[in-house]
Write an enzyme that holds these catalytic residues in place. Structure first.
Site, short mmCIF file in Angstrom:
data_model
loop_
_atom_site.label_atom_id
_atom_site.label_comp_id
_atom_site.label_asym_id
_atom_site.label_seq_id
_atom_site.Cartn_x
_atom_site.Cartn_y
_atom_site.Cartn_z
N LYS A 82 -6.84 1.76 -0.50
CA LYS A 82 -5.68 2.64 -0.30
C LYS A 82 -5.79 3.82 -1.25
O LYS A 82 -5.95 3.64 -2.47
CB LYS A 82 -4.42 1.87 -0.68
CG LYS A 82 -3.47 1.58 0.45
CD LYS A 82 -2.26 0.90 -0.15
CE LYS A 82 -1.22 0.61 0.87
NZ LYS A 82 -0.02 0.03 0.24
C1 E4P Z 1 2.89 -0.06 2.38
O1 E4P Z 1 1.70 -0.12 2.32
C2 E4P Z 1 3.77 -0.05 1.22
O2 E4P Z 1 3.31 -1.02 0.32
C3 E4P Z 1 5.20 -0.45 1.52
O3 E4P Z 1 5.43 -0.59 2.88
C4 E4P Z 1 6.24 0.32 0.77
O4 E4P Z 1 7.51 -0.19 1.11
P1 E4P Z 1 8.82 0.12 0.26
O5 E4P Z 1 9.27 1.51 0.58
O6 E4P Z 1 9.80 -0.91 0.72
O7 E4P Z 1 8.44 -0.03 -1.19
#
Ligand code: E4P
Length: 228
Positions: A82
């Protein structure tokens, strides 16, 4: 649409894998911190039981991120690296993608950003629907628009609806044509729930038990046959 779990808690992932419904896991530094384990150790452990495990770079500069991304990818073949949707993140993502490493571009909030992610050959782009809703923007509209732009442009990058906060988001992501939706364990559990399923299952089991109670026990059945 594939379903991913948005967690770094091994026990949650293990349970969902047992249910046979998930295809991957997304982690981020916040989720790793919450799970309270060493990053490398936890990601490797998760990769033992499921494919498609996103692990996030935390370096800020392009060159550092390239080194870090290579290291994350070396942990296991199931790792998807990522990178954030920043100039450094995309620059690093481009280098890593050219080396055959699968890239998930995270922190995407607009169609234009998604076009940038596609331009570097990202495997996945992650629009954060819930965080857009939080600032009074329609997160799922953005997901739907990215899907539509990608279709028109014949872009192969997968659209992963992220920052999902409730079961309705999952339905909306599927209807918008997202390739993947990642959700917290609590939301995944909610997908199973329907009052008619619960009531129907209760009734079936009660009726089955009644047929068992009505059945004569083996010995009594033999006696009854002998008397005849
Ligand atoms: C995705 O890869 C992220 O880790 C995640 O969906 C972020 O979600 P949040 O906005 O609830 O922290």
């Amino acid at each position: 649409m594939k379903l991913y779990l948005d967690t770094a808690v091994y026990e949650e992932i293990e349970q969902a894998v047992g249910w046979g419904v998930i295809d991957g896991v997304t982690t981020n530094p916040t989720l790793i911190a919450k799970a309270g384990h060493d990053h490398e150790e936890q990601v490797k452990r998760i990769c033992q039981i499921i494919g498609n495990v996103s692990a996030e770079c935390v370096s800020e500069k392009k060159d550092d991120m390239v080194v870090e991304g290579r290291r994350l990818a070396s942990w296991h073949k199931n790792v998807i690296v990522k990178v954030p949707l920043t100039p450094d993140g995309l620059g690093a993502g481009k280098v890593l993608a050219s080396e055959g490493i699968r890239i998930n571009v995270t922190l995407c909030f607009s169609v234009n950003q998604a076009l940038l992610a596609a331009a570097i050959g990202a495997y996945i782009v992650s629009p954060f629907a819930g965080r857009l809703d939080d600032i009074n923007e329609d997160g799922m509209r953005v997901v739907a628009d990215i899907v539509s732009a990608y279709r028109q442009q014949e872009i192969k990058t997968k659209v992963l609806a992220a920052s999902i906060r409730n079961p309705m988001h999952v339905t909306q992501a599927a209807l918008a044509g997202a390739d993947i939706a990642t959700m917290p364990f609590a939301v995944l559990k909610q997908l199973f729930e329907h009052p008619l399923t619960a009531a129907g299952q209760k009734r079936f089991l009660e009726d089955y038990r009644k047929t068992q109670e009505a059945k004569p026990v083996q010995g009594q059945a033999r006696e009854a046959t002998a008397k005849r």
